[in-house]
Design a protein around this motif. Sequence first.
Motif, PDB file in Angstrom:
ATOM      1  N   GLY A 171       0.808  -1.221   0.000  1.00  0.00           N
ATOM      2  CA  GLY A 171       0.000   0.000   0.000  1.00  0.00           C
ATOM      3  C   GLY A 171       0.839   1.268   0.000  1.00  0.00           C
ATOM      4  O   GLY A 171       0.291   2.368  -0.025  1.00  0.00           O
ATOM      5  N   THR A 172       2.171   1.113   0.003  1.00  0.00           N
ATOM      6  CA  THR A 172       3.032   2.308   0.000  1.00  0.00           C
ATOM      7  C   THR A 172       3.331   2.752  -1.429  1.00  0.00           C
ATOM      8  O   THR A 172       3.519   1.933  -2.339  1.00  0.00           O
ATOM      9  CB  THR A 172       4.355   2.038   0.745  1.00  0.00           C
ATOM     10  N   HIS A 173       3.351   4.057  -1.617  1.00  0.00           N
ATOM     11  CA  HIS A 173       3.563   4.713  -2.909  1.00  0.00           C
ATOM     12  C   HIS A 173       4.903   5.445  -2.829  1.00  0.00           C
ATOM     13  O   HIS A 173       5.136   6.198  -1.882  1.00  0.00           O
ATOM     14  CB  HIS A 173       2.387   5.692  -3.104  1.00  0.00           C
ATOM     15  N   PHE A 174       5.756   5.200  -3.804  1.00  0.00           N
ATOM     16  CA  PHE A 174       7.120   5.757  -3.785  1.00  0.00           C
ATOM     17  C   PHE A 174       7.414   6.561  -5.058  1.00  0.00           C
ATOM     18  O   PHE A 174       6.959   6.201  -6.145  1.00  0.00           O
ATOM     19  CB  PHE A 174       8.163   4.630  -3.759  1.00  0.00           C
ATOM     20  N   ILE A 175       8.228   7.583  -4.897  1.00  0.00           N
ATOM     21  CA  ILE A 175       8.904   8.221  -6.031  1.00  0.00           C
ATOM     22  C   ILE A 175      10.396   8.194  -5.708  1.00  0.00           C
ATOM     23  O   ILE A 175      10.786   8.452  -4.551  1.00  0.00           O
ATOM     24  CB  ILE A 175       8.445   9.676  -6.262  1.00  0.00           C
ATOM     25  N   TYR A 176      11.202   7.845  -6.703  1.00  0.00           N
ATOM     26  CA  TYR A 176      12.646   7.768  -6.445  1.00  0.00           C
ATOM     27  C   TYR A 176      13.413   8.071  -7.720  1.00  0.00           C
ATOM     28  O   TYR A 176      12.907   7.934  -8.838  1.00  0.00           O
ATOM     29  CB  TYR A 176      13.043   6.392  -5.882  1.00  0.00           C
ATOM     30  N   THR A 177      14.658   8.476  -7.509  1.00  0.00           N
ATOM     31  CA  THR A 177      15.548   8.797  -8.635  1.00  0.00           C
ATOM     32  C   THR A 177      16.768   7.905  -8.553  1.00  0.00           C
ATOM     33  O   THR A 177      17.471   7.883  -7.530  1.00  0.00           O
ATOM     34  CB  THR A 177      15.984  10.273  -8.588  1.00  0.00           C
ATOM     35  N   TYR A 178      16.999   7.160  -9.620  1.00  0.00           N
ATOM     36  CA  TYR A 178      18.201   6.318  -9.693  1.00  0.00           C
ATOM     37  C   TYR A 178      19.443   7.192  -9.850  1.00  0.00           C
ATOM     38  O   TYR A 178      19.376   8.322 -10.348  1.00  0.00           O
ATOM     39  CB  TYR A 178      18.081   5.344 -10.873  1.00  0.00           C
ATOM     40  N   ASP A 179      20.570   6.629  -9.482  1.00  0.00           N
ATOM     41  CA  ASP A 179      21.838   7.382  -9.566  1.00  0.00           C
ATOM     42  C   ASP A 179      22.178   7.757 -11.008  1.00  0.00           C
ATOM     43  O   ASP A 179      22.971   8.678 -11.232  1.00  0.00           O
ATOM     44  CB  ASP A 179      22.995   6.580  -8.945  1.00  0.00           C
ATOM     45  N   ASN A 180      21.581   7.069 -11.982  1.00  0.00           N
ATOM     46  CA  ASN A 180      21.792   7.449 -13.394  1.00  0.00           C
ATOM     47  C   ASN A 180      20.824   8.550 -13.839  1.00  0.00           C
ATOM     48  O   ASN A 180      20.799   8.913 -15.015  1.00  0.00           O
ATOM     49  CB  ASN A 180      21.672   6.222 -14.315  1.00  0.00           C
ATOM     50  N   GLY A 181      19.991   9.053 -12.903  1.00  0.00           N
ATOM     51  CA  GLY A 181      19.089  10.168 -13.195  1.00  0.00           C
ATOM     52  C   GLY A 181      17.674   9.758 -13.574  1.00  0.00           C
ATOM     53  O   GLY A 181      16.801  10.622 -13.688  1.00  0.00           O
ATOM     54  N   TRP A 182      17.425   8.470 -13.735  1.00  0.00           N
ATOM     55  CA  TRP A 182      16.097   8.015 -14.143  1.00  0.00           C
ATOM     56  C   TRP A 182      15.127   8.142 -12.956  1.00  0.00           C
ATOM     57  O   TRP A 182      15.424   7.629 -11.863  1.00  0.00           O
ATOM     58  CB  TRP A 182      16.129   6.564 -14.616  1.00  0.00           C
ATOM     59  N   GLU A 183      13.971   8.771 -13.192  1.00  0.00           N
ATOM     60  CA  GLU A 183      12.991   8.964 -12.105  1.00  0.00           C
ATOM     61  C   GLU A 183      11.773   8.061 -12.311  1.00  0.00           C
ATOM     62  O   GLU A 183      11.132   8.089 -13.366  1.00  0.00           O
ATOM     63  CB  GLU A 183      12.543  10.431 -12.037  1.00  0.00           C
ATOM     64  N   TYR A 184      11.462   7.278 -11.280  1.00  0.00           N
ATOM     65  CA  TYR A 184      10.363   6.312 -11.325  1.00  0.00           C
ATOM     66  C   TYR A 184       9.392   6.564 -10.167  1.00  0.00           C
ATOM     67  O   TYR A 184       9.794   7.020  -9.092  1.00  0.00           O
ATOM     68  CB  TYR A 184      10.897   4.874 -11.216  1.00  0.00           C
ATOM     69  N   GLU A 185       8.143   6.216 -10.424  1.00  0.00           N
ATOM     70  CA  GLU A 185       7.084   6.262  -9.403  1.00  0.00           C
ATOM     71  C   GLU A 185       6.484   4.866  -9.353  1.00  0.00           C
ATOM     72  O   GLU A 185       6.156   4.301 -10.408  1.00  0.00           O
ATOM     73  CB  GLU A 185       6.036   7.296  -9.847  1.00  0.00           C
ATOM     74  N   TRP A 186       6.340   4.311  -8.162  1.00  0.00           N
ATOM     75  CA  TRP A 186       6.004   2.882  -8.049  1.00  0.00           C
ATOM     76  C   TRP A 186       5.109   2.677  -6.824  1.00  0.00           C
ATOM     77  O   TRP A 186       5.313   3.294  -5.782  1.00  0.00           O
ATOM     78  CB  TRP A 186       7.311   2.103  -7.914  1.00  0.00           C
ATOM     79  N   TYR A 187       4.141   1.778  -6.965  1.00  0.00           N
ATOM     80  CA  TYR A 187       3.133   1.561  -5.926  1.00  0.00           C
ATOM     81  C   TYR A 187       3.006   0.066  -5.639  1.00  0.00           C
ATOM     82  O   TYR A 187       2.755  -0.729  -6.564  1.00  0.00           O
ATOM     83  CB  TYR A 187       1.812   2.145  -6.426  1.00  0.00           C
ATOM     84  N   ALA A 188       3.177  -0.320  -4.384  1.00  0.00           N
ATOM     85  CA  ALA A 188       2.952  -1.703  -3.944  1.00  0.00           C
ATOM     86  C   ALA A 188       1.452  -1.870  -3.730  1.00  0.00           C
ATOM     87  O   ALA A 188       0.928  -1.673  -2.631  1.00  0.00           O
ATOM     88  CB  ALA A 188       3.722  -1.967  -2.649  1.00  0.00           C
ATOM     89  N   LYS A 189       0.748  -2.229  -4.810  1.00  0.00           N
ATOM     90  CA  LYS A 189      -0.727  -2.183  -4.785  1.00  0.00           C
ATOM     91  C   LYS A 189      -1.329  -3.224  -3.835  1.00  0.00           C
ATOM     92  O   LYS A 189      -2.292  -2.937  -3.121  1.00  0.00           O
ATOM     93  CB  LYS A 189      -1.222  -2.411  -6.206  1.00  0.00           C
ATOM     94  N   ASN A 190      -0.768  -4.426  -3.855  1.00  0.00           N
ATOM     95  CA  ASN A 190      -1.140  -5.461  -2.878  1.00  0.00           C
ATOM     96  C   ASN A 190      -0.021  -6.510  -2.875  1.00  0.00           C
ATOM     97  O   ASN A 190       1.030  -6.262  -3.464  1.00  0.00           O
ATOM     98  CB  ASN A 190      -2.539  -6.053  -3.174  1.00  0.00           C
TER      99      ASN A 190
END
Length: 178
Positions: A13-32
Amino acid sequence: MTKEFKTLDDFLGTHFIYTYDNGWEYEWYAKNDHTVDYRIHGGMVAGRWVKDQEANIVMLTPGIYKVAWTEPTGTDVALDFLPNENKLNGTIFFPKWVQDHPEITVTFQNEHIDLMEQSREKYATYPKLVVPEFAHITYMGDAGQNNEDVISEAPYSGLPDEIRDGKYFDENYHRVNK
Ligand SMILES: C=Cc1ccc(O)cc1
């Protein structure tokens, strides 16, 4: 979000935004416990978004989580989250065709599963592009499980900032202005 992650339930149920060290930005959700949604804001396949990807999600030890899945494109992903340290390590294994034709995958994948499966047959798989990176978590939100508002539209410029600034979700973690 300031909670300490201890159990698998703390992570789901946690929602994350993160940036990889190579600059790529992702948004990811542990839906269940077996499903993830995500949106890609920066990097080789920025603009891609996916809902209801089946994944294997486990807790390795209190507060450390491993997530792995294989996609209709043939891309494989393994993520290790250390949310108490605001970081993760991700490895993405791209088939050669995604590296050669990233634009085919930059879409709402759920509406183009046939195209992904046709493309993985039509184009080359090898050599794969392996991208192992650490990432810094810039946002964590407690969205609750099975919240369809978390990832509900295509990524656009400024969206991660709207979320981080508290302008995108209301107090019930529903999208504002929907
Ligand atoms: C290819 C998908 C993907 C989703 C999240 C992430 O952190 C890395 C890859």
